[in-house]
Design a protein around this motif. Structure first.
Motif, PDB file in Angstrom:
ATOM      1  N   THR A  86       0.962  -1.124   0.011  1.00 35.49           N
ATOM      2  CA  THR A  86       0.153   0.037   0.191  1.00 35.49           C
ATOM      3  C   THR A  86       0.912   1.307   0.087  1.00 35.49           C
ATOM      4  OG1 THR A  86      -0.049   0.177   2.605  1.00 35.49           O
ATOM      5  CG2 THR A  86      -1.650  -1.105   1.224  1.00 35.49           C
ATOM      6  N   GLY A  87       2.259   1.110   0.283  1.00 31.99           N
ATOM      7  CA  GLY A  87       2.946   2.295   0.635  1.00 31.99           C
ATOM      8  C   GLY A  87       2.891   3.130   2.113  1.00 31.99           C
ATOM      9  N   GLY A  88       1.754   2.605   2.576  1.00 31.17           N
ATOM     10  CA  GLY A  88       1.483   3.108   3.926  1.00 31.17           C
ATOM     11  C   GLY A  88       2.680   2.590   4.990  1.00 31.17           C
ATOM     12  N   ALA A  89       2.522   2.794   5.974  1.00 28.91           N
ATOM     13  CA  ALA A  89       3.408   2.338   7.250  1.00 28.91           C
ATOM     14  C   ALA A  89       2.939   2.780   8.448  1.00 28.91           C
ATOM     15  CB  ALA A  89       4.773   3.070   7.003  1.00 28.91           C
ATOM     16  N   ILE A  90       3.304   1.702   9.508  1.00 22.92           N
ATOM     17  CA  ILE A  90       3.028   2.138  10.922  1.00 22.92           C
ATOM     18  C   ILE A  90       4.510   2.319  11.594  1.00 22.92           C
ATOM     19  CG2 ILE A  90       2.081   1.263  13.027  1.00 22.92           C
ATOM     20  CD1 ILE A  90      -0.121   0.079  11.636  1.00 22.92           C
ATOM     21  N   LEU A  91       4.729   3.568  11.908  1.00 26.31           N
ATOM     22  CA  LEU A  91       5.652   3.920  12.769  1.00 26.31           C
ATOM     23  C   LEU A  91       5.735   4.011  14.007  1.00 26.31           C
ATOM     24  CD1 LEU A  91       6.359   7.106  10.101  1.00 26.31           C
ATOM     25  CD2 LEU A  91       7.070   4.558  10.034  1.00 26.31           C
ATOM     26  N   VAL A  95       6.390   4.470  20.633  1.00 24.30           N
ATOM     27  CA  VAL A  95       5.726   3.597  21.715  1.00 24.30           C
ATOM     28  C   VAL A  95       6.926   3.311  22.911  1.00 24.30           C
ATOM     29  CG1 VAL A  95       4.454   1.466  22.293  1.00 24.30           C
ATOM     30  CG2 VAL A  95       4.095   2.569  20.265  1.00 24.30           C
ATOM     31  N   ARG A 114       9.476   4.083   2.255  1.00 22.86           N
ATOM     32  CA  ARG A 114       9.149   4.569   1.053  1.00 22.86           C
ATOM     33  C   ARG A 114       9.759   3.992  -0.120  1.00 22.86           C
ATOM     34  NH1 ARG A 114       7.705  11.110   1.551  1.00 22.86           N
ATOM     35  NH2 ARG A 114       6.536  10.725   3.568  1.00 22.86           N
TER      36      ARG A 114
ATOM     37  N   ARG B   3       1.749  13.603  -2.434  1.00 22.38           N
ATOM     38  CA  ARG B   3       2.294  13.559  -1.488  1.00 22.38           C
ATOM     39  C   ARG B   3       1.815  12.413  -0.536  1.00 22.38           C
ATOM     40  NH1 ARG B   3       3.050  16.011   3.273  1.00 22.38           N
ATOM     41  NH2 ARG B   3       0.897  16.983   3.196  1.00 22.38           N
ATOM     42  N   ILE B   4       2.697  11.907   0.245  1.00 18.73           N
ATOM     43  CA  ILE B   4       2.189  11.076   1.218  1.00 18.73           C
ATOM     44  C   ILE B   4       1.253  11.503   2.481  1.00 18.73           C
ATOM     45  CG2 ILE B   4       2.764   9.030   2.633  1.00 18.73           C
ATOM     46  CD1 ILE B   4       4.843   8.221   0.372  1.00 18.73           C
ATOM     47  N   ARG B   6       0.596  11.918   6.196  1.00 18.60           N
ATOM     48  CA  ARG B   6       1.059  11.427   7.655  1.00 18.60           C
ATOM     49  C   ARG B   6       0.080  11.667   8.639  1.00 18.60           C
ATOM     50  NH1 ARG B   6       6.596  10.394   8.275  1.00 18.60           N
ATOM     51  NH2 ARG B   6       6.761  11.516  10.341  1.00 18.60           N
ATOM     52  N   ALA B  25      -5.065   2.941  13.348  1.00 21.21           N
ATOM     53  CA  ALA B  25      -3.859   3.074  12.530  1.00 21.21           C
ATOM     54  C   ALA B  25      -3.694   2.098  11.342  1.00 21.21           C
ATOM     55  CB  ALA B  25      -2.652   2.647  13.907  1.00 21.21           C
ATOM     56  N   ARG B  26      -4.052   0.671  11.549  1.00 20.39           N
ATOM     57  CA  ARG B  26      -3.846  -0.156  10.461  1.00 20.39           C
ATOM     58  C   ARG B  26      -4.598   0.279   9.178  1.00 20.39           C
ATOM     59  NH1 ARG B  26      -2.774  -4.064  14.428  1.00 20.39           N
ATOM     60  NH2 ARG B  26      -5.052  -4.467  14.744  1.00 20.39           N
ATOM     61  N   ARG B  29      -3.046   2.749   7.374  1.00 21.73           N
ATOM     62  CA  ARG B  29      -1.811   2.369   6.826  1.00 21.73           C
ATOM     63  C   ARG B  29      -2.262   1.648   5.419  1.00 21.73           C
ATOM     64  NH1 ARG B  29       0.662  -3.027   8.903  1.00 21.73           N
ATOM     65  NH2 ARG B  29      -1.504  -3.594   8.260  1.00 21.73           N
ATOM     66  N   ASP B  30      -3.228   1.059   5.469  1.00 21.70           N
ATOM     67  CA  ASP B  30      -3.711  -0.031   4.305  1.00 21.70           C
ATOM     68  C   ASP B  30      -4.320   1.013   3.386  1.00 21.70           C
ATOM     69  OD1 ASP B  30      -3.253  -1.936   5.802  1.00 21.70           O
ATOM     70  OD2 ASP B  30      -5.085  -2.589   6.355  1.00 21.70           O
ATOM     71  N   GLY B  32      -2.631   3.751   2.551  1.00 21.81           N
ATOM     72  CA  GLY B  32      -1.427   4.104   1.977  1.00 21.81           C
ATOM     73  C   GLY B  32      -0.693   5.307   2.601  1.00 21.81           C
ATOM     74  N   MET B  33      -1.048   5.553   4.024  1.00 16.53           N
ATOM     75  CA  MET B  33      -0.926   6.600   4.804  1.00 16.53           C
ATOM     76  C   MET B  33       0.387   6.249   5.673  1.00 16.53           C
ATOM     77  SD  MET B  33      -4.494   8.712   5.723  1.00 16.53           S
ATOM     78  CE  MET B  33      -5.631   8.551   4.474  1.00 16.53           C
ATOM     79  N   GLU B  34       1.114   7.149   6.267  1.00 16.52           N
ATOM     80  CA  GLU B  34       2.109   6.854   7.031  1.00 16.52           C
ATOM     81  C   GLU B  34       1.575   7.220   8.431  1.00 16.52           C
ATOM     82  OE1 GLU B  34       5.910   8.947   6.047  1.00 16.52           O
ATOM     83  OE2 GLU B  34       5.928   7.514   3.950  1.00 16.52           O
ATOM     84  N   VAL B  35       1.673   6.388   9.361  1.00 19.71           N
ATOM     85  CA  VAL B  35       0.954   6.541  10.867  1.00 19.71           C
ATOM     86  C   VAL B  35       2.106   6.474  12.044  1.00 19.71           C
ATOM     87  CG1 VAL B  35      -0.908   5.762  12.112  1.00 19.71           C
ATOM     88  CG2 VAL B  35      -0.972   5.317   9.670  1.00 19.71           C
ATOM     89  N   VAL B  36       2.108   7.550  12.629  1.00 16.71           N
ATOM     90  CA  VAL B  36       2.823   7.540  13.597  1.00 16.71           C
ATOM     91  C   VAL B  36       2.078   6.985  14.850  1.00 16.71           C
ATOM     92  CG1 VAL B  36       4.682   8.731  15.187  1.00 16.71           C
ATOM     93  CG2 VAL B  36       4.324   9.187  12.805  1.00 16.71           C
ATOM     94  N   TYR B  37       2.469   5.957  15.575  1.00 19.67           N
ATOM     95  CA  TYR B  37       1.710   5.657  16.565  1.00 19.67           C
ATOM     96  C   TYR B  37       2.422   6.041  18.082  1.00 19.67           C
ATOM     97  CZ  TYR B  37      -1.145   2.903  19.830  1.00 19.67           C
ATOM     98  OH  TYR B  37      -1.653   2.593  20.946  1.00 19.67           O
TER      99      TYR B  37
END
Ligand SMILES: Nc1nc2c(ncn2[C@@H]2O[C@H](COP(=O)(O)OP(=O)(O)OP(=O)(O)O)[C@@H](O)[C@H]2O)c(=O)[nH]1
Ligand SMILES: [Mg+2]
Lengths: 333, 132
Positions: A86-91, A95, A114, B3-4, B6, B25-26, B29-30, B32-37
């Protein structure tokens, strides 16, 4: 640029926005990187890498807090993989960075890979540079030691800390050789768990066999840590400091090597894209390709033909607009 | 190339579980976003400063503890004070009568417990698009 002056004054929001801008591929305002470049090059950079889940982020939290006793401003860059689907990410590294995120003197930024191959290392280098110019005197960079791209990032660190832990289900030998070779200091984290002794002694035995690295015959030490409660952290900081001290005499040479590698990389990429653009636009690309496919020309000679044509033709074509223009602009700036 | 986007998904206060926040959060992400948890038990200062450092487009705050009317205004005022420009969403167990006060405080929208994930994701995307 207003952003630049705010960044140089240490403003967190400006630094954060600047990182967003350079994180794009290619980094959007080249002027931004040019403007901050003279102010970077002061920070000490420590890279932290190792297999997934060994406690890198927890250790970074401890180290960042410990280094705050000697550095007013600490930066943390935590790199995590993007999903290839998906190009997404959990950062999720924050935590584990509970203490650091409560300390306004510590700036934490999470970056996703990326899917950039060579670009990741460049994007990280640029983010380090921005933090450096913004006055972060000590920068910790965390990556999962999973692939070449992540290992390449560690080239930007003065000291590389490799973190392992017992009970990963595999022997130290099974851990990617590349990751052990880049380490200057090793931590066997989760030393509160069974098997820490075995992991440490296996690691020490492996390091015994490795040739001395860097000038001064530095032997990578192994430190046991419990990142969860802070045991072993003062010893670890001491070893990191010793390595930094040891590096001082050859720091100038190291910086020159780094700069040479980056310059070679950028020149390569730039020359390639300019030459290919020219070849495609002028129709020569198709001409040479036809000749290669028709077995009238081999690929090696085909490439030589294009490169020498480019070098011969180019001066008349774009000297004014590219070479001349750029040098002129530099002078007024 | 777009742009992605966030997003920071944050859990302030004393909530003892974060299942809902992780599901959101998931979903981001699914999409296509970047998720800072952030994890649990974050202070408003940690959340606001984190959102500034991470330069997220949207800060999604999940609160189950009932302290939303105290925590959200504190997060938002700290955020603005530090130069953060992101939009703020709230989710969790928030009674209908508290919603106007939160919107007043600068929350862009409140998502109750029954909210659909795709509605949250779509709204977030629109919010970023309209912000330019
Ligand atoms: N027993 C024990 N657990 C630890 C220690 N340090 C970290 N952990 C736990 O190990 C787990 C992973 O810690 P992280 O710090 O997220 O590890 P990481 O290497 O950053 O993980 P990735 O970034 O996902 O690769 C967490 O549950 C930590 O609480 C330690 O010294 N002892
Ligand atoms: Mg981590």
């Amino acid at each position: 640029m207003e952003l630049v002056s705010r960044l140089l004054a240490g403003d967190a929001a400006a630094l954060a926005r600047a990182i967003t801008l350079v994180e794009c591929d290619p980094p959007s305002p080249r002027d931004l990187l040019a403007a901050i470049y003279p102010y970077a090059g002061k920070a000490r950079v420590v890279g932290i890498t190792g297999p997934p889940g060994v406690g890198k982020s927890t250790l970074v939290d401890q180290l960042a807090t410990a280094f705050r006793q000697t550095h007013a401003e600490v930066g943390v860059l935590a790199v995590d993989p993007s999903s290839p689907f998906t190009g997404g990410a959990i950062l999720g590294d924050r935590v584990r960075m509970v203490r650091s995120s409560a300390d306004p003197g510590i700036f934490i930024r999470s970056l996703a890979t990326r899917g950039q191959l060579g670009g990741l290392s460049q994007a990280t280098a640029n983010a380090i540079r921005l933090m450096d110019a913004a006055g972060r005197g000590l920068i910790l960079v965390e990556t999962v030691g999973a692939g070449q791209a992540e290992v390449d990032i560690m080239n930007h660190a003065h000291t590389v800390l490799v973190v392992l832990a017992p009970g990963l289900g595999d022997d130290v030998q099974a851990i990617k050789a590349g990751i052990l070779e880049i380490g200057h200091v090793f931590a066997v984290n989760k030393a509160d768990r069974d098997g820490a002794d075995r992991t440490s002694s296996e690691l020490e035995a492996m390091l015994e066999m490795a040739p001395d690295r860097a000038a001064g015959g530095w032997r990578p030490p192994v430190v046991r840590t419990v990142a969860r409660d802070g045991r072993g952290i003062p010893e670890l900081v001491q070893k990191l400091d010793e390595h930094w001290d040891r590096r001082q005499p050859e720091l100038g040479a190291w910086q020159r090597r780094q700069a040479a590698a980056e310059l070679a990389e950028l020149v390569g990429a730039m020359a390639r894209s300019r030459l290919q653009d020219w070849a495609v636009k002028s129709g020569r690309w198709e001409e040479v390709l036809d000749a290669i496919v028709g077995r009238r020309l081999d690929p090696q000679r085909g490439a030589e033909t294009l490169v020498s044509h480019y070098l011969n033709c180019r001066p008349g074509e774009d000297q004014g607009s590219k070479t001349g223009g750029r040098i002129g602009r530099r002078k007024d700036a | 190339m777009d742009r992605i986007i966030r997003v920071m998904v944050a859990k302030p206060g004393l909530d003892s579980h974060d299942r809902g926040a992780k599901v959101v959060a998931r979903a981001y992400r699914d999409a296509g976003m970047e998720v800072v948890y952030t994890g649990l038990h974050q202070t408003p200062e940690q959340i606001a400063d984190g959102a500034v450092q991470e330069d997220v487009d949207v800060l999604a705050v999940s609160i189950l503890s009932g302290a939303h009317s105290v925590l959200l205004p504190r997060i938002i005022s700290r955020l603005r004070e530090r130069g953060g420009t992101c939009r703020v969403l709230a989710g969790g167990v928030i009674p209908e009568e508290d919603v106007p006060g939160l919107l007043e405080a600068g929350v862009a929208r409140v998502f109750g417990p029954g909210s659909r994930l795709d509605a949250i994701v779509d709204f977030t995307r629109e919010l970023v698009r309209s912000r330019v």
